[in-house]
Design an enzyme around this catalytic site. Structure first.
Site, PDB file in Angstrom:
ATOM      1  N   TYR A  16      -3.682 -10.221   2.831  1.00 38.61           N
ATOM      2  CA  TYR A  16      -3.949  -8.693   2.983  1.00 38.61           C
ATOM      3  C   TYR A  16      -3.673  -8.380   4.589  1.00 38.61           C
ATOM      4  CZ  TYR A  16      -6.140  -7.940  -1.559  1.00 38.61           C
ATOM      5  OH  TYR A  16      -6.420  -7.849  -2.853  1.00 38.61           O
ATOM      6  N   ASP A  71       0.620  -1.153  -0.003  1.00 36.45           N
ATOM      7  CA  ASP A  71      -0.021   0.200  -0.029  1.00 36.45           C
ATOM      8  C   ASP A  71       0.788   1.103  -0.092  1.00 36.45           C
ATOM      9  OD1 ASP A  71      -2.407  -1.328  -0.020  1.00 36.45           O
ATOM     10  OD2 ASP A  71      -2.410  -1.569   2.147  1.00 36.45           O
ATOM     11  N   TYR A  73       6.338  -8.732   7.251  1.00 38.31           N
ATOM     12  CA  TYR A  73       6.038  -7.212   7.602  1.00 38.31           C
ATOM     13  C   TYR A  73       6.342  -6.785   9.026  1.00 38.31           C
ATOM     14  CZ  TYR A  73       3.081  -7.729   3.450  1.00 38.31           C
ATOM     15  OH  TYR A  73       2.602  -8.149   2.051  1.00 38.31           O
TER      16      TYR A  73
END
Ligand SMILES: [Zn+2]
Length: 430
Positions: A393, A253, A321
């Site tokens: 996601y 993103d 992440y």
């Protein structure tokens, strides 16, 4: 089939230039071009008629005349000397009107001129010919039942490609050449199609607020900087390209940083007029200009075939992440340890997130979390390190997306989760 009889029959019936005659027998001897082959066949018939003439005199005069009228110089001289009264009127080739060599030269000249407008190593020439030309060639082949010839287009294609290659010192390549010329023989026009250059690299996005690609929506006023735009500014002038296309191995993103070894991508430069560039300096130039926001690794040349591969790989690759998040209520160390254990190795069922539902179909994806660590930073602020399948996601894995992602950190802790900051710290095999 008797070669001499066939030759005699053809030439007495219709005048053919050397190339158009040679082409009808082209597979019999692979060496020599068709022009030379035709010349050899006419010489052969001439010699054979000379022997015949010694023995049977008059009959062969018709053959000498046909040969002379089709442009055979020995036959012309022979008739001048032996039958000075016989009138010879040169006849244009039945197939090409004796213009085929001129067509070749005109095409070569036009293409060489056009070629000066771009830099390339490999090329191919395609042709558009008047239909009548090909039809007449086919007619000759079928009427005289000639099975050793090649198609007119083949002949011309090969001849023109060879000549252009020799003149320019470039390689002929049929599949995916650097440039493709199409010569239109009807209008004596040439068009040049320059094929894209593909470069591979990886990027590191050091700050948030940068999109991967340019905004392509209705609202053209979007001014979010993008990696694609930055690449454009460096690569378009260098390659004198018309456009640039970005192919990423997945995307993060806008607000998410991309760290570690970076995310692989391929950049396609469309219609580059310059191809031979020292790739060693390109990434340095990029990093000099944009290195405070985005860094790229050295570029390497790659092929268009790698674009779908890159996208497929991206799906398979594990990503790691780092997420900083807030919770509505305070969470104990015990609970953090518990969700680490629950999520590690956990299969996540994820319906298409609400925020991308407009662009993507609503379906359920099953993705895996391979590892998850949670740490309290202060008060209600926590850090998570999550390694998961590509395509999961991650924001939704944390906040739960109104129950569309199951399980989620929010559902396991039974509290609301708000993401404060997020970055990709690693892509496996990147
Ligand atoms: Zn001809």
């Amino acid at each position: 089939m008797d070669l001499l009889n066939t030759l005699r029959k053809i030439l007495v019936s219709i005048p053919l230039c050397n190339r158009c005659l040679g082409r009808q027998f082209s597979s019999l001897i692979p060496s020599y071009d068709n022009e030379t082959k035709g010349r050899m066949l006419k010489d052969l018939l001439f010699m054979s008629e000379k022997i015949e003439k010694e023995e049977r005199s008059k009959k062969s005069l018709r053959v000498f005349k046909a040969l002379a009228e089709s442009g055979h110089d020995y036959s012309q001289n022979f008739i001048k000397k032996n039958s000075p009264g016989l009138k010879i009127s040169p006849k244009p080739c039945y197939i090409c009107g004796s213009e085929i060599n001129q067509l070749i030269n005109k095409a070569v000249e036009k293409i060489v001129e056009e070629a000066s407008k771009a830099e390339f190593d490999t090329f191919y020439v395609g042709l558009t010919l008047p239909i009548s030309l090909e039809e007449k060639d086919e007619k000759v082949k079928s009427f005289f039942k000639l099975g050793f010839g090649e198609a007119l287009k083949n002949d011309l294609n090969r001849e023109i490609n060879q000549k252009v290659g020799k003149l320019l010192g470039k390689k002929v390549r049929m599949k995916r050449p650097d440039v493709l010329f199409v010569y239109d023989a009807i209008n004596n026009k040439v068009t040049m199609q320059i094929n894209s250059i593909f470069l591979r690299s990886s990027y590191r996005k050091l700050v948030g607020g940068i999109a991967q690609t340019k905004w392509r929506g209705m609202d053209s006023n979007d001014v979010t900087p993008s990696i694609e735009k930055m690449l454009e500014e460096v690569l378009i002038p260098a390659f004198k390209g018309r456009k640039l296309k970005f192919h990423g191995a997945g995307r993060e993103d806008v607000d998410v940083k991309m760290l570690g070894d970076g995310r692989p991508f391929i950049v396609e430069i469309i219609e580059p007029k310059v191809r031979n560039i020292d790739l060693n300096n390109l990434h340095l130039e990029f990093n000099r200009r944009f290195g405070n926001m985005v860094e790229v690794f050295p570029f390497t040349k790659t092929s268009y075939l790698d674009v779908p591969r890159l996208k497929k790989e991206a799906e398979r690759r594990r990503k790691t992440y780092r997420i900083i998040f807030e919770t509505e209520r305070e969470v104990s160390e015990e609970e953090l340890k518990e969700i680490s254990e629950k999520l590690t190795g956990c299969l996540i069922r994820q319906r298409t997130p609400l925020r991308v539902l407009k662009r993507r179909g609503d379906r359920v994806r099953k993705k895996t979390v391979y590892q998850a660590f949670f740490k309290r930073l202060r008060d209600n602020l926590y850090e998570a390190i999550v390694t998961c399948s590509g395509g999961l996601y991650v924001k939704e894995l944390l906040h739960g997306d109104e129950g569309r992602t199951v399980p989620s950190v929010a559902s396991l802790l039974n509290t609301k989760v708000k993401i404060v900051e997020m970055e990709v710290t690693g892509i496996e095999g990147g």
